[in-house]
Design a protein around this motif. Structure first.
Motif, PDB file in Angstrom:
ATOM      1  N   THR A   1       0.833  -1.202   0.000  1.00  0.00           N
ATOM      2  CA  THR A   1       0.000   0.000   0.000  1.00  0.00           C
ATOM      3  C   THR A   1       0.867   1.251   0.000  1.00  0.00           C
ATOM      4  O   THR A   1       0.596   2.204  -0.732  1.00  0.00           O
ATOM      5  N   LYS A   2       1.925   1.265   0.804  1.00  0.00           N
ATOM      6  CA  LYS A   2       2.828   2.426   0.841  1.00  0.00           C
ATOM      7  C   LYS A   2       3.531   2.629  -0.490  1.00  0.00           C
ATOM      8  O   LYS A   2       3.879   3.729  -0.851  1.00  0.00           O
ATOM      9  N   MET A   3       3.738   1.544  -1.229  1.00  0.00           N
ATOM     10  CA  MET A   3       4.392   1.634  -2.537  1.00  0.00           C
ATOM     11  C   MET A   3       3.401   2.032  -3.624  1.00  0.00           C
ATOM     12  O   MET A   3       3.743   2.079  -4.795  1.00  0.00           O
ATOM     13  N   ALA A   4       2.153   2.313  -3.238  1.00  0.00           N
ATOM     14  CA  ALA A   4       1.084   2.716  -4.168  1.00  0.00           C
ATOM     15  C   ALA A   4       0.770   1.617  -5.172  1.00  0.00           C
ATOM     16  O   ALA A   4       0.434   1.881  -6.312  1.00  0.00           O
ATOM     17  N   ILE A   5       0.884   0.361  -4.734  1.00  0.00           N
ATOM     18  CA  ILE A   5       0.517  -0.774  -5.570  1.00  0.00           C
ATOM     19  C   ILE A   5      -0.871  -1.226  -5.153  1.00  0.00           C
ATOM     20  O   ILE A   5      -1.146  -1.432  -3.983  1.00  0.00           O
ATOM     21  N   THR A   6      -1.751  -1.343  -6.108  1.00  0.00           N
ATOM     22  CA  THR A   6      -3.109  -1.794  -5.824  1.00  0.00           C
ATOM     23  C   THR A   6      -3.103  -3.302  -5.672  1.00  0.00           C
ATOM     24  O   THR A   6      -2.579  -4.016  -6.523  1.00  0.00           O
ATOM     25  N   ILE A   7      -3.689  -3.768  -4.570  1.00  0.00           N
ATOM     26  CA  ILE A   7      -3.771  -5.214  -4.352  1.00  0.00           C
ATOM     27  C   ILE A   7      -5.210  -5.667  -4.518  1.00  0.00           C
ATOM     28  O   ILE A   7      -6.146  -4.924  -4.239  1.00  0.00           O
ATOM     29  N   LEU A   8      -5.375  -6.862  -5.005  1.00  0.00           N
ATOM     30  CA  LEU A   8      -6.676  -7.473  -5.192  1.00  0.00           C
ATOM     31  C   LEU A   8      -6.536  -8.924  -4.758  1.00  0.00           C
ATOM     32  O   LEU A   8      -5.800  -9.681  -5.369  1.00  0.00           O
ATOM     33  N   LEU A   9      -7.189  -9.281  -3.647  1.00  0.00           N
ATOM     34  CA  LEU A   9      -7.006 -10.597  -3.056  1.00  0.00           C
ATOM     35  C   LEU A   9      -8.333 -11.300  -2.816  1.00  0.00           C
ATOM     36  O   LEU A   9      -9.320 -10.666  -2.459  1.00  0.00           O
ATOM     37  N   ALA A  10      -8.310 -12.611  -2.967  1.00  0.00           N
ATOM     38  CA  ALA A  10      -9.467 -13.410  -2.570  1.00  0.00           C
ATOM     39  C   ALA A  10      -9.493 -13.445  -1.051  1.00  0.00           C
ATOM     40  O   ALA A  10      -8.458 -13.587  -0.403  1.00  0.00           O
ATOM     41  N   ALA A  11     -10.661 -13.272  -0.464  1.00  0.00           N
ATOM     42  CA  ALA A  11     -10.807 -13.266   0.995  1.00  0.00           C
ATOM     43  C   ALA A  11     -11.531 -14.521   1.446  1.00  0.00           C
ATOM     44  O   ALA A  11     -12.504 -14.933   0.815  1.00  0.00           O
ATOM     45  N   LYS A  12     -11.060 -15.107   2.530  1.00  0.00           N
ATOM     46  CA  LYS A  12     -11.730 -16.282   3.074  1.00  0.00           C
ATOM     47  C   LYS A  12     -12.972 -15.861   3.845  1.00  0.00           C
ATOM     48  O   LYS A  12     -13.008 -14.793   4.443  1.00  0.00           O
ATOM     49  N   CYS A  13     -13.970 -16.708   3.851  1.00  0.00           N
ATOM     50  CA  CYS A  13     -15.245 -16.413   4.515  1.00  0.00           C
ATOM     51  C   CYS A  13     -15.100 -16.234   6.018  1.00  0.00           C
ATOM     52  O   CYS A  13     -15.898 -15.553   6.642  1.00  0.00           O
ATOM     53  N   ASN A  14     -14.068 -16.848   6.611  1.00  0.00           N
ATOM     54  CA  ASN A  14     -13.915 -16.768   8.057  1.00  0.00           C
ATOM     55  C   ASN A  14     -13.008 -15.629   8.504  1.00  0.00           C
ATOM     56  O   ASN A  14     -12.713 -15.491   9.678  1.00  0.00           O
ATOM     57  N   CYS A  15     -12.585 -14.782   7.585  1.00  0.00           N
ATOM     58  CA  CYS A  15     -11.757 -13.624   7.919  1.00  0.00           C
ATOM     59  C   CYS A  15     -12.581 -12.653   8.775  1.00  0.00           C
ATOM     60  O   CYS A  15     -13.716 -12.333   8.433  1.00  0.00           O
ATOM     61  N   LEU A  16     -12.017 -12.180   9.887  1.00  0.00           N
ATOM     62  CA  LEU A  16     -12.735 -11.264  10.772  1.00  0.00           C
ATOM     63  C   LEU A  16     -12.592  -9.823  10.296  1.00  0.00           C
ATOM     64  O   LEU A  16     -11.478  -9.337  10.077  1.00  0.00           O
ATOM     65  N   VAL A  17     -13.725  -9.144  10.146  1.00  0.00           N
ATOM     66  CA  VAL A  17     -13.737  -7.769   9.648  1.00  0.00           C
ATOM     67  C   VAL A  17     -14.717  -6.924  10.452  1.00  0.00           C
ATOM     68  O   VAL A  17     -15.563  -7.439  11.165  1.00  0.00           O
ATOM     69  N   ASP A  18     -14.587  -5.603  10.301  1.00  0.00           N
ATOM     70  CA  ASP A  18     -15.494  -4.659  10.961  1.00  0.00           C
ATOM     71  C   ASP A  18     -16.054  -3.725   9.901  1.00  0.00           C
ATOM     72  O   ASP A  18     -15.304  -3.042   9.216  1.00  0.00           O
ATOM     73  N   ASP A  19     -17.363  -3.712   9.776  1.00  0.00           N
ATOM     74  CA  ASP A  19     -18.021  -2.809   8.829  1.00  0.00           C
ATOM     75  C   ASP A  19     -18.786  -1.701   9.547  1.00  0.00           C
ATOM     76  O   ASP A  19     -19.458  -0.902   8.930  1.00  0.00           O
ATOM     77  N   SER A  20     -18.654  -1.637  10.874  1.00  0.00           N
ATOM     78  CA  SER A  20     -19.451  -0.696  11.670  1.00  0.00           C
ATOM     79  C   SER A  20     -18.622   0.461  12.224  1.00  0.00           C
ATOM     80  O   SER A  20     -19.105   1.208  13.065  1.00  0.00           O
ATOM     81  N   GLU A  21     -17.382   0.607  11.773  1.00  0.00           N
ATOM     82  CA  GLU A  21     -16.479   1.651  12.275  1.00  0.00           C
ATOM     83  C   GLU A  21     -16.304   1.560  13.783  1.00  0.00           C
ATOM     84  O   GLU A  21     -16.472   2.534  14.514  1.00  0.00           O
ATOM     85  N   SER A  22     -15.993   0.365  14.262  1.00  0.00           N
ATOM     86  CA  SER A  22     -15.686   0.052  15.671  1.00  0.00           C
ATOM     87  C   SER A  22     -16.883   0.153  16.612  1.00  0.00           C
ATOM     88  O   SER A  22     -16.713   0.237  17.814  1.00  0.00           O
ATOM     89  N   LYS A  23     -18.096   0.150  16.081  1.00  0.00           N
ATOM     90  CA  LYS A  23     -19.284   0.196  16.934  1.00  0.00           C
ATOM     91  C   LYS A  23     -19.717  -1.194  17.372  1.00  0.00           C
ATOM     92  O   LYS A  23     -20.423  -1.351  18.346  1.00  0.00           O
ATOM     93  N   GLU A  24     -19.301  -2.214  16.615  1.00  0.00           N
ATOM     94  CA  GLU A  24     -19.644  -3.599  16.922  1.00  0.00           C
ATOM     95  C   GLU A  24     -18.367  -4.436  16.944  1.00  0.00           C
ATOM     96  O   GLU A  24     -17.310  -3.977  16.526  1.00  0.00           O
ATOM     97  N   LYS A  25     -18.491  -5.682  17.402  1.00  0.00           N
ATOM     98  CA  LYS A  25     -17.357  -6.598  17.397  1.00  0.00           C
ATOM     99  C   LYS A  25     -17.052  -7.043  15.972  1.00  0.00           C
ATOM    100  O   LYS A  25     -17.891  -6.960  15.088  1.00  0.00           O
ATOM    101  N   TYR A  26     -15.822  -7.548  15.776  1.00  0.00           N
ATOM    102  CA  TYR A  26     -15.470  -8.112  14.480  1.00  0.00           C
ATOM    103  C   TYR A  26     -16.334  -9.333  14.202  1.00  0.00           C
ATOM    104  O   TYR A  26     -16.704 -10.056  15.114  1.00  0.00           O
ATOM    105  N   LYS A  27     -16.661  -9.534  12.932  1.00  0.00           N
ATOM    106  CA  LYS A  27     -17.431 -10.713  12.562  1.00  0.00           C
ATOM    107  C   LYS A  27     -16.875 -11.295  11.274  1.00  0.00           C
ATOM    108  O   LYS A  27     -16.124 -10.640  10.544  1.00  0.00           O
TER     109      LYS A  27
END
Length: 98
Positions: free
Chosen positions: A20-46
């Motif tokens: 990212t710092k090198m300004a290279i765009t990455i495109l990756l397949a994500a696993k279904c069990n990867c923990l993410v936050d879509d609530s801007e830290s209002k909820e737990k990771y899911k």
């Protein structure tokens, strides 16, 4: 320029930050069990597969934060329907992607 398509999301966070710092765009397949936050830290990771997608987000993609990544590092999550009962997820650091 896209790097990493087809590689598992096992690349370390440190490697992704360097790309990212090198300004290279990455495109990756994500696993279904990867923990993410879509609530801007209002909820737990899911798990990615447990996210609730609105019609707008299905069209415009969802901005998320991956667990254990720096607070200010967000990525776009794409939901791709492969067949009636199969869905794949892809993430990119190119945030202006629509």
């Amino acid at each position: 320029m896209f790097k990493g398509y087809g590689e598992p999301l096992r690349r370390t966070l440190k490697q992704n930050l360097v790309l990212t710092k090198m300004a290279i765009t990455i495109l990756l397949a994500a696993k279904c069990n990867c923990l993410v936050d879509d609530s801007e830290s209002k909820e737990k990771y899911k798990r990615i597969e447990d996210l609730d997608w609105s019609e707008t987000e299905l069209l415009q993609r969802m901005t998320i934060k991956v667990n254990k990544s720096p607070k200010d590092k967000k990525v776009k999550l794409f939901c791709v329907t492969v067949s009636a009962n199969r869905t794949k997820y892809v993430v990119t650091n190119y945030l202006t992607q629509g």
